[in-house]
Design an enzyme around this catalytic site. Structure first.
Site, PDB file in Angstrom:
ATOM      1  N   ARG A 240       0.854  -1.188   0.000  1.00  0.00           N
ATOM      2  CA  ARG A 240       0.000   0.000   0.000  1.00  0.00           C
ATOM      3  C   ARG A 240       0.891   1.239   0.000  1.00  0.00           C
ATOM      4  NH1 ARG A 240      -3.431  -2.827  -1.570  1.00  0.00           N
ATOM      5  NH2 ARG A 240      -5.500  -3.224  -0.708  1.00  0.00           N
ATOM      6  N   GLU A 269      -3.128   7.379  -4.330  1.00  0.00           N
ATOM      7  CA  GLU A 269      -3.575   6.685  -5.524  1.00  0.00           C
ATOM      8  C   GLU A 269      -4.944   7.190  -5.990  1.00  0.00           C
ATOM      9  OE1 GLU A 269      -2.007   2.629  -4.971  1.00  0.00           O
ATOM     10  OE2 GLU A 269      -3.791   2.071  -6.113  1.00  0.00           O
ATOM     11  N   HIS A 287      -0.767  -0.226  -9.915  1.00  0.00           N
ATOM     12  CA  HIS A 287      -1.410  -1.184  -8.987  1.00  0.00           C
ATOM     13  C   HIS A 287      -1.851  -2.463  -9.716  1.00  0.00           C
ATOM     14  CE1 HIS A 287      -3.527  -1.309  -4.829  1.00  0.00           C
ATOM     15  NE2 HIS A 287      -3.204  -2.535  -5.235  1.00  0.00           N
TER      16      HIS A 287
HETATM   17  C1  DGY Z   1      -5.380  -6.231  -2.686  1.00  0.00           C
HETATM   18  O1  DGY Z   1      -6.065  -7.232  -2.927  1.00  0.00           O
HETATM   19  O2  DGY Z   1      -5.336  -5.709  -1.578  1.00  0.00           O
HETATM   20  C2  DGY Z   1      -4.564  -5.722  -3.811  1.00  0.00           C
HETATM   21  O3  DGY Z   1      -3.931  -4.545  -3.550  1.00  0.00           O
HETATM   22  C3  DGY Z   1      -5.386  -5.648  -5.077  1.00  0.00           C
HETATM   23  O4  DGY Z   1      -4.656  -6.377  -5.952  1.00  0.00           O
END
Ligand code: DGY
Length: 330
Positions: A240, A269, A287
């Site tokens: 993240r 983001e 992402h």
């Molecule tokens: C998640 O599942 O948390 C990812 O970031 C999406 O691919």
């Protein structure tokens, strides 16, 4: 008896929608974009189940807008930092996520970023696409080899372990930091050593982030942490964005405090700091961690299975706050 209302806030793979249709009246947002807050609240009003994406904020206002009949929010993501879980738990709303099914795809992507940034793949591609004049020479776009280098895994959960397995096959040594040690078996398999984060930052040639975003991990990698890293080291983030202080990272990359970065996620983001875009020693992806057809389908289907289980009174496969289920049984 009326069928349950299932709201899906953005298009998800069809097999998942088909499963949901078995259990209720399904509304899928026709706009393939994140809904604005008011649109999201209007959409979930009266829903029994909300199937959400990582950009949907699920907080008190969302839960108020949905109404007391809401039974579950099934997030199509392993991360659930978009959800105020205590607020949902207080109201007896089950939260579910999609762990495990995206482990391998995300680890593949993290390894891809490591290879891309250490071998300067983006720079090479841009050179060709810009039709720059070139001829092979001994010193062109030299990168860093991975063999006998140290990978520092920050967060040794399933994805961190899956990345470590890949990195080991590339000849890397593994150190990791995590509040909880990995099992002896995993440490033995990977030859992995648990160290404090400060030590990891000081010794790793590649630091890869695999921690969830929580209060305790927000800006975990700040200016001070970056200053601990070697000036030959690379930072990779496929977890993240807000775990890294992006402004501090831009500064560290500009000043040569670290050698480069590979990023799949961003602090604000989908905005990407213009400072990052200007830099050549950064690989930037939008992402894509779990972005394979197989994985995205599996994520959608798992979210749908969570929804179906809740509606039929069974235990959902991957609850985040299972205490809600205990509460409904007593
Ligand atoms: C998640 O599942 O948390 C990812 O970031 C999406 O691919």
């Amino acid at each position: 008896m009326s069928r349950p209302k299932i709201v899906v806030t953005r298009r998800i793979p069809e097999p998942a929608v088909e499963l949901l249709r078995e259990a209720g009246d399904v509304w899928v947002s026709p706009d393939d974009r994140p809904l604005e807050t008011q649109e999201l609240h209007d959409a979930v009003s009266g829903a029994d189940i909300a199937v959400t994406l990582l950009h949907d904020r699920v907080d008190d206002a969302f839960l108020d807008a949905a109404g007391d009949q809401l039974r579950a929010v099934c997030n199509v993501a392993v991360g659930f930092d978009n959800i105020d879980v205590p607020a949902a738990t207080k109201r007896g709303v089950l939260i579910a996520n999609t762990p495990a099914v995206l482990t391998e795809a995300t680890a593949d992507l993290a390894m891809t970023l490591i290879l891309a940034v250490t071998r300067r793949i983006g720079e090479g591609e841009r050179l060709i696409r810009n039709r720059e004049k070139w001829s092979w020479h001994m010193f062109m776009l030299l990168g860093m080899g991975l063999q006998e280098k140290t990978l520092g895994v920050v967060g040794m959960g399933a994805i961190g372990q899956a990345l470590a397995r890949r990195a080991k096959a590339f000849g890397m040594e593994i150190v990791y930091s995590d509040a909880r040690p990995a099992s002896d078996e995993v440490e033995r398999e990977l030859g992995a050593r648990r160290v404090e984060l400060d030590e990891l930052l000081e010794i790793a040639d590649v630091v890869s982030i695999h921690a969830p975003l929580m209060d305790s991990t927000r800006h975990l990698i700040d200016a001070q942490a970056l200053a601990r890293m070697k000036d030959t080291a690379y930072l990779v983030n496929s977890a993240r964005g807000p775990i890294i202080d992006e402004a501090a990272l831009v500064e560290a990359l500009r000043s040569g405090q670290i050698a480069g970065a590979g990023l799949d996620v961003y602090e604000n983001e989908p905005e990407v700091d213009p400072g990052l875009i200007e830099l050549d020693n950064v690989v930037l992806l939008p992402h894509l961690g779990s972005a394979t057809i197989e994985t995205r389908t599996a994520m959608g289907v798992l979210a749908a299975r969570n929804a179906l289980a809740v509606l039929s009174g069974e235990d959902p496969p991957t609850p985040v706050n299972p205490e809600v289920l205990e509460g409904s049984r007593t």
